[in-house]
Motif scaffolding. Structure first.
Motif, PDB file in Angstrom:
ATOM      1  N   LEU A  94       0.820  -1.212   0.000  1.00  0.00           N
ATOM      2  CA  LEU A  94       0.000   0.000   0.000  1.00  0.00           C
ATOM      3  C   LEU A  94       0.856   1.265   0.000  1.00  0.00           C
ATOM      4  O   LEU A  94       0.512   2.245  -0.658  1.00  0.00           O
TER       5      LEU A  94
ATOM      6  N   ARG B 134       1.955   1.723  -3.501  1.00  0.00           N
ATOM      7  CA  ARG B 134       0.852   2.227  -4.339  1.00  0.00           C
ATOM      8  C   ARG B 134       0.610   3.707  -4.074  1.00  0.00           C
ATOM      9  O   ARG B 134       0.304   4.462  -5.002  1.00  0.00           O
ATOM     10  N   ASP B 135       0.764   4.120  -2.822  1.00  0.00           N
ATOM     11  CA  ASP B 135       0.619   5.549  -2.533  1.00  0.00           C
ATOM     12  C   ASP B 135       1.679   6.371  -3.259  1.00  0.00           C
ATOM     13  O   ASP B 135       1.406   7.488  -3.701  1.00  0.00           O
TER      14      ASP B 135
ATOM     15  N   LEU C 207       0.377   6.713  -6.731  1.00  0.00           N
ATOM     16  CA  LEU C 207      -0.706   7.694  -6.761  1.00  0.00           C
ATOM     17  C   LEU C 207      -0.152   9.111  -6.681  1.00  0.00           C
ATOM     18  O   LEU C 207      -0.612  10.017  -7.390  1.00  0.00           O
TER      19      LEU C 207
ATOM     20  N   GLY D 209      -3.277   9.464  -1.829  1.00  0.00           N
ATOM     21  CA  GLY D 209      -3.009   8.100  -1.392  1.00  0.00           C
ATOM     22  C   GLY D 209      -4.108   7.582  -0.485  1.00  0.00           C
ATOM     23  O   GLY D 209      -5.068   8.296  -0.168  1.00  0.00           O
ATOM     24  N   VAL D 210      -3.948   6.335  -0.052  1.00  0.00           N
ATOM     25  CA  VAL D 210      -4.959   5.692   0.793  1.00  0.00           C
ATOM     26  C   VAL D 210      -4.515   5.571   2.245  1.00  0.00           C
ATOM     27  O   VAL D 210      -5.317   5.220   3.103  1.00  0.00           O
TER      28      VAL D 210
ATOM     29  N   LYS E  87      -8.476  -0.799   1.317  1.00  0.00           N
ATOM     30  CA  LYS E  87      -7.583   0.234   0.790  1.00  0.00           C
ATOM     31  C   LYS E  87      -6.852  -0.275  -0.451  1.00  0.00           C
ATOM     32  O   LYS E  87      -6.599   0.488  -1.385  1.00  0.00           O
TER      33      LYS E  87
ATOM     34  N   SER F  45      -7.115   1.667  -3.940  1.00  0.00           N
ATOM     35  CA  SER F  45      -5.941   2.131  -4.690  1.00  0.00           C
ATOM     36  C   SER F  45      -5.917   1.510  -6.084  1.00  0.00           C
ATOM     37  O   SER F  45      -5.575   2.179  -7.065  1.00  0.00           O
TER      38      SER F  45
ATOM     39  N   LEU G   9      -5.830   3.611  -9.601  1.00  0.00           N
ATOM     40  CA  LEU G   9      -4.717   3.403 -10.528  1.00  0.00           C
ATOM     41  C   LEU G   9      -5.192   2.816 -11.857  1.00  0.00           C
ATOM     42  O   LEU G   9      -4.754   3.253 -12.925  1.00  0.00           O
TER      43      LEU G   9
END
Length: 162
Positions: free
Chosen positions: A51, A54-55, A58, A65-66, A97, A101, A105
């Motif tokens: 995560l 992934r943020d 983002l 982000g999450v 989350k 995400s 994406l």
């Protein structure tokens, strides 16, 4: 760093998402916290680390982000091994989350103009094409996704998922 087009990036993201869900199906919060008997982290930490990555993606795409900064700190590269369950995020919330995400994406990668992937971004003090950085992050996600099967077994599942 080579900048792939949006379709290979999207394919990698979608494959990762499917494998992550396959490996994490039926995992409880308590199981997500089981630590291996060697110097590695739990399913909970690996998912949180995915995560955080992934943020980063983002953020590169100018999207929110999450995770909060405090949540990111627990799961980023170099963070301490997650040994205190009180410090862990709820596993079910983390899966939500993950899906949130992914949706953002996936939506962005289906609409991003290929020329935007050639634009330089400056992360870690060096300019790279956006597509190359996203490719790195999706490779990094796949690396950690590969750890999930072993950690699933450490958590006590003793099954075959893939």
């Amino acid at each position: 760093m080579h900048s792939p087009g949006p379709l290979p990036l999207l394919d990698t993201l979608e494959t990762n998402q499917g494998v992550i869900h396959t490996e994490l199906k039926d995992i409880t919060h308590a199981e997500s916290l089981v630590l291996p008997g060697f110097n590695a982290n739990s399913l909970n930490w690996v998912l949180g680390h995915i995560l955080t990555s992934r943020d980063e993606c983002l953020s590169l795409l100018d999207l929110p982000g999450v995770l909060t900064p405090d949540e990111t700190a627990m799961y980023r590269y170099g963070s301490e091994r997650l040994t205190d369950p009180a410090n862990a995020l709820d596993f079910a919330v983390m899966l939500e989350k993950l899906d949130a995400s992914f949706a953002v994406l996936q939506g962005r990668l289906t609409t991003i103009p290929p020329a935007d992937l050639e634009k330089e971004v400056n992360l870690w003090g060096r300019p790279e094409p956006l597509g190359g950085m996203l490719g790195f992050f999706f490779w990094h996600e796949a690396y950690h996704t590969g750890q999930l099967n072993l950690l699933r077994q450490v958590a006590g599942k003793n099954d075959k998922t893939i």
